[in-house]
Design a protein around this motif. Structure first.
Motif, PDB file in Angstrom:
ATOM      1  N   LEU A  19      22.996 -49.859  11.384  1.00  0.00           N
ATOM      2  CA  LEU A  19      22.356 -49.027  10.369  1.00  0.00           C
ATOM      3  C   LEU A  19      21.587 -49.872   9.383  1.00  0.00           C
ATOM      4  N   VAL A  20      22.190 -51.012   8.985  1.00  0.00           N
ATOM      5  CA  VAL A  20      21.513 -51.906   8.055  1.00  0.00           C
ATOM      6  C   VAL A  20      20.248 -52.459   8.693  1.00  0.00           C
ATOM      7  N   SER A  21      20.349 -52.849   9.953  1.00  0.00           N
ATOM      8  CA  SER A  21      19.215 -53.408  10.649  1.00  0.00           C
ATOM      9  C   SER A  21      18.075 -52.418  10.729  1.00  0.00           C
ATOM     10  N   CYS A  22      18.402 -51.150  11.032  1.00  0.00           N
ATOM     11  CA  CYS A  22      17.358 -50.128  11.121  1.00  0.00           C
ATOM     12  C   CYS A  22      16.679 -49.923   9.779  1.00  0.00           C
ATOM     13  N   SER A  23      17.454 -49.984   8.694  1.00  0.00           N
ATOM     14  CA  SER A  23      16.881 -49.690   7.377  1.00  0.00           C
ATOM     15  C   SER A  23      15.856 -50.738   6.972  1.00  0.00           C
ATOM     16  N   LYS A  24      16.012 -51.990   7.483  1.00  0.00           N
ATOM     17  CA  LYS A  24      15.059 -53.040   7.135  1.00  0.00           C
ATOM     18  C   LYS A  24      13.693 -52.763   7.749  1.00  0.00           C
ATOM     19  N   ASP A  25      13.660 -52.216   8.946  1.00  0.00           N
ATOM     20  CA  ASP A  25      12.394 -52.032   9.667  1.00  0.00           C
ATOM     21  C   ASP A  25      11.833 -50.621   9.549  1.00  0.00           C
ATOM     22  N   GLU A  26      12.570 -49.758   8.894  1.00  0.00           N
ATOM     23  CA  GLU A  26      12.152 -48.366   8.850  1.00  0.00           C
ATOM     24  C   GLU A  26      10.873 -48.211   8.027  1.00  0.00           C
ATOM     25  N   VAL A  27       9.922 -47.448   8.515  1.00  0.00           N
ATOM     26  CA  VAL A  27       8.679 -47.140   7.826  1.00  0.00           C
ATOM     27  C   VAL A  27       8.694 -45.680   7.441  1.00  0.00           C
ATOM     28  N   THR A  28       8.516 -45.424   6.149  1.00  0.00           N
ATOM     29  CA  THR A  28       8.498 -44.041   5.698  1.00  0.00           C
ATOM     30  C   THR A  28       7.272 -43.352   6.270  1.00  0.00           C
ATOM     31  N   PRO A  29       7.452 -42.259   6.966  1.00  0.00           N
ATOM     32  CA  PRO A  29       6.296 -41.597   7.573  1.00  0.00           C
ATOM     33  C   PRO A  29       5.328 -41.100   6.511  1.00  0.00           C
ATOM     34  N   ALA A  30       4.028 -41.182   6.795  1.00  0.00           N
ATOM     35  CA  ALA A  30       3.014 -40.709   5.849  1.00  0.00           C
ATOM     36  C   ALA A  30       3.139 -39.212   5.665  1.00  0.00           C
ATOM     37  N   ALA A  31       2.827 -38.787   4.448  1.00  0.00           N
ATOM     38  CA  ALA A  31       2.858 -37.358   4.187  1.00  0.00           C
ATOM     39  C   ALA A  31       1.835 -36.675   5.084  1.00  0.00           C
ATOM     40  N   PRO A  32       2.151 -35.514   5.598  1.00  0.00           N
ATOM     41  CA  PRO A  32       1.200 -34.825   6.477  1.00  0.00           C
ATOM     42  C   PRO A  32      -0.075 -34.479   5.718  1.00  0.00           C
ATOM     43  N   ALA A  33      -1.206 -34.527   6.414  1.00  0.00           N
ATOM     44  CA  ALA A  33      -2.488 -34.180   5.800  1.00  0.00           C
ATOM     45  C   ALA A  33      -2.466 -32.725   5.369  1.00  0.00           C
ATOM     46  N   LEU A  34      -3.120 -32.460   4.258  1.00  0.00           N
ATOM     47  CA  LEU A  34      -3.149 -31.096   3.732  1.00  0.00           C
ATOM     48  C   LEU A  34      -4.018 -30.190   4.589  1.00  0.00           C
ATOM     49  N   ARG A  35      -5.065 -30.743   5.178  1.00  0.00           N
ATOM     50  CA  ARG A  35      -6.006 -29.957   5.977  1.00  0.00           C
ATOM     51  C   ARG A  35      -6.249 -30.621   7.335  1.00  0.00           C
ATOM     52  N   ALA A  36      -6.747 -29.830   8.272  1.00  0.00           N
ATOM     53  CA  ALA A  36      -7.232 -30.389   9.529  1.00  0.00           C
ATOM     54  C   ALA A  36      -8.529 -31.139   9.263  1.00  0.00           C
ATOM     55  N   LYS A  37      -8.718 -32.250   9.940  1.00  0.00           N
ATOM     56  CA  LYS A  37      -9.902 -33.071   9.694  1.00  0.00           C
ATOM     57  C   LYS A  37     -11.187 -32.333  10.053  1.00  0.00           C
ATOM     58  N   MET A  38     -12.257 -32.693   9.318  1.00  0.00           N
ATOM     59  CA  MET A  38     -13.563 -32.087   9.532  1.00  0.00           C
ATOM     60  C   MET A  38     -14.524 -33.105  10.121  1.00  0.00           C
ATOM     61  N   LYS A 278     -20.581 -33.437   2.158  1.00  0.00           N
ATOM     62  CA  LYS A 278     -19.888 -34.531   2.849  1.00  0.00           C
ATOM     63  C   LYS A 278     -18.751 -35.071   1.997  1.00  0.00           C
ATOM     64  N   GLY A 279     -18.939 -35.111   0.666  1.00  0.00           N
ATOM     65  CA  GLY A 279     -17.867 -35.570  -0.209  1.00  0.00           C
ATOM     66  C   GLY A 279     -16.677 -34.632  -0.180  1.00  0.00           C
ATOM     67  N   ARG A 280     -16.957 -33.334  -0.138  1.00  0.00           N
ATOM     68  CA  ARG A 280     -15.851 -32.355  -0.062  1.00  0.00           C
ATOM     69  C   ARG A 280     -15.098 -32.500   1.259  1.00  0.00           C
ATOM     70  N   ALA A 281     -15.845 -32.729   2.341  1.00  0.00           N
ATOM     71  CA  ALA A 281     -15.199 -32.975   3.631  1.00  0.00           C
ATOM     72  C   ALA A 281     -14.408 -34.271   3.614  1.00  0.00           C
ATOM     73  N   ALA A 282     -14.901 -35.272   2.909  1.00  0.00           N
ATOM     74  CA  ALA A 282     -14.182 -36.545   2.806  1.00  0.00           C
ATOM     75  C   ALA A 282     -12.850 -36.364   2.095  1.00  0.00           C
ATOM     76  N   ILE A 283     -12.797 -35.462   1.128  1.00  0.00           N
ATOM     77  CA  ILE A 283     -11.520 -35.163   0.473  1.00  0.00           C
ATOM     78  C   ILE A 283     -10.567 -34.526   1.474  1.00  0.00           C
ATOM     79  N   VAL A 284     -11.073 -33.603   2.260  1.00  0.00           N
ATOM     80  CA  VAL A 284     -10.261 -32.997   3.317  1.00  0.00           C
ATOM     81  C   VAL A 284      -9.731 -34.067   4.257  1.00  0.00           C
ATOM     82  N   ASN A 285     -10.572 -35.038   4.583  1.00  0.00           N
ATOM     83  CA  ASN A 285     -10.211 -36.079   5.549  1.00  0.00           C
ATOM     84  C   ASN A 285      -9.457 -37.252   4.934  1.00  0.00           C
ATOM     85  N   ASN A 286      -9.217 -37.207   3.618  1.00  0.00           N
ATOM     86  CA  ASN A 286      -8.605 -38.338   2.918  1.00  0.00           C
ATOM     87  C   ASN A 286      -9.361 -39.638   3.184  1.00  0.00           C
TER      88      ASN A 286
END
Length: 388
Positions: A19-38, A278-286
């Motif tokens: 368990l300790v070993s796993c915790s060292k390498d664990e990567v917190t998953p990125a938060a899901p995108a709010l929108r589908a990419k454009m 395009k800027g508004r779409a870029a916000i959607v796309n992060n």
């Protein structure tokens, strides 16, 4: 120790180490995108801004909100100021200083539109958003300047049925000027193009802090994220049309800053609209890099619009022969020059702008004694500052 304990204890240690070993390498998953990419390639000059960006249920996430309301408030203020400049046989009107003040501050239900009066009662107004990017003391200076000009306009309007002469307010043709020959309502309108509209778009809503606002969740009870809404408000200060018109020859024309973008900086207008899309779409796309690039396009071209307008009207003042045409061109030019203090991307500020204005207005008789050499000096200063 029992047989179970002799076997279990090492096993528990191994499990614990695992368990300790796993915790060292664990990567917190990125938060899901709010929108589908454009796909940026799907955006064109005819793509409607207000209905293109939707949530996963198909509901539009664009809300122009208070910026569109303020654009309409500005229109009512401008329409009231313009009643001093009408063509015969209509009778020009004197202006009430209290009403001018109320239209600017939203006090006392001053608008023809009941919806705008409701918005004003809820705190939406023009004055508190004027020079909002400035430190408090500097913002107060700008707001006081507009307050003073509104009073000067009301005072000059008492002479609206007289012919203007040096030292005396009145009309030149259909245009009302004060005793120094300045068309005050044009100075106010153009000053607010910078102090209200450009400042809100460029220096508040497209600032780095606004573009870094939360984009991982929607605002409570709303369909948009904070970052999406900041961008939408910026668009709403430019136009309330679903698709911004980019051709000056199409009527009805865009209002205020968008109208001058089309008239004085027309080659850049389609690109500015596409940058908003395009800027508004870029916000959607992060996609922060694309977002910043689009904001830079918008900020640069809107600043150039004010600068090109100022130069254009000073040139018109020089070339015109009739006093009324000259007065009108000069009033617009002076207002645009005042607005240049909000062009922070080009490095303009109040001190530089005031120096240009003083070179045009400090003569003993104001507009009546202005020379071509003074106008040329201002044109050169603006062309140099903005690399026109």
């Amino acid at each position: 120790m029992s047989l179970f304990n002799r076997i279990a204890a090492p096993a528990l240690v191994l499990v614990g180490l695992g368990l300790v070993s796993c915790s060292k390498d664990e990567v917190t998953p990125a938060a899901p995108a709010l929108r589908a990419k454009m796909d940026y390639a799907t955006l064109t000059g005819t793509t409607p801004y207000t209905t293109t960006f939707k949530d996963d249920k198909g509901a539009a996430t664009v809300d122009l909100g208070t910026s569109a309301q303020r654009l309409d408030m500005f229109t009512e203020l401008n329409n009231y100021m313009a009643t001093v400049a009408v063509a015969a046989p209509a009778t020009p009107a004197t202006l009430d200083a209290a009403k001018l003040r109320n239209l600017y501050t939203g006090a006392n239900a001053p608008f023809v539109s009941a919806a705008l009066n409701t918005a004003a009662a809820a705190g939406v107004q023009l004055r508190d958003k004027t020079a909002a990017s400035f430190p408090d003391a500097n913002a107060t200076t700008v707001r006081t300047y507009i307050d003073t000009k509104l009073v000067e306009l009301a005072t000059a309007s008492q002479s609206v049925n007289q012919v203007a002469t040096p030292g005396n307010a009145g009309r030149l043709g259909r245009y009302l000027v004060d005793g120094r020959g300045f068309e005050v309502n044009q100075i106010i309108q153009k000053a607010l193009l910078g102090a209200l509209l450009l400042d809100q778009i460029n220096n508040v809503l497209l600032s780095s802090s606004s573009l870094a606002a939360n984009n991982s969740k929607v605002v409570d009870t709303k369909l948009y994220s904070e970052r999406e809404h900041n961008w939408d408000l910026a668009y709403g200060y430019l136009t309330s049309n679903a698709t911004m018109l980019t051709d000056y020859n199409i009527t009805p024309r865009e209002r205020f800053l968008a109208g001058y973008l089309n008239e004085k900086n027309g080659s850049a207008s389609p690109g500015v609209y596409l940058a908003f899309l395009k800027g508004r779409a870029a916000i959607v796309n992060n996609d922060d890099a694309t977002l910043k690039a689009q904001a830079d396009i918008i900020r640069t071209e809107l600043e150039k619009t004010l600068a090109k307008s100022a130069v254009s009207y000073l040139a018109s003042w020089k070339s015109a022969a009739a006093l009324d045409v000259k007065a009108h061109a000069l009033g617009e030019g002076l207002g645009f020059i005042y607005a240049l203090r909000f062009c922070t991307k080009a490095g303009a500020d109040a001190a530089w702008t005031d120096s240009v204005l003083n070179g045009l207005t400090s003569g003993s008789q104001g507009a009546w004694s202005l020379t071509n050499a003074q106008a040329d000096a201002a044109i050169t200063a603006i062309n140099t500052k903005f690399s026109l």
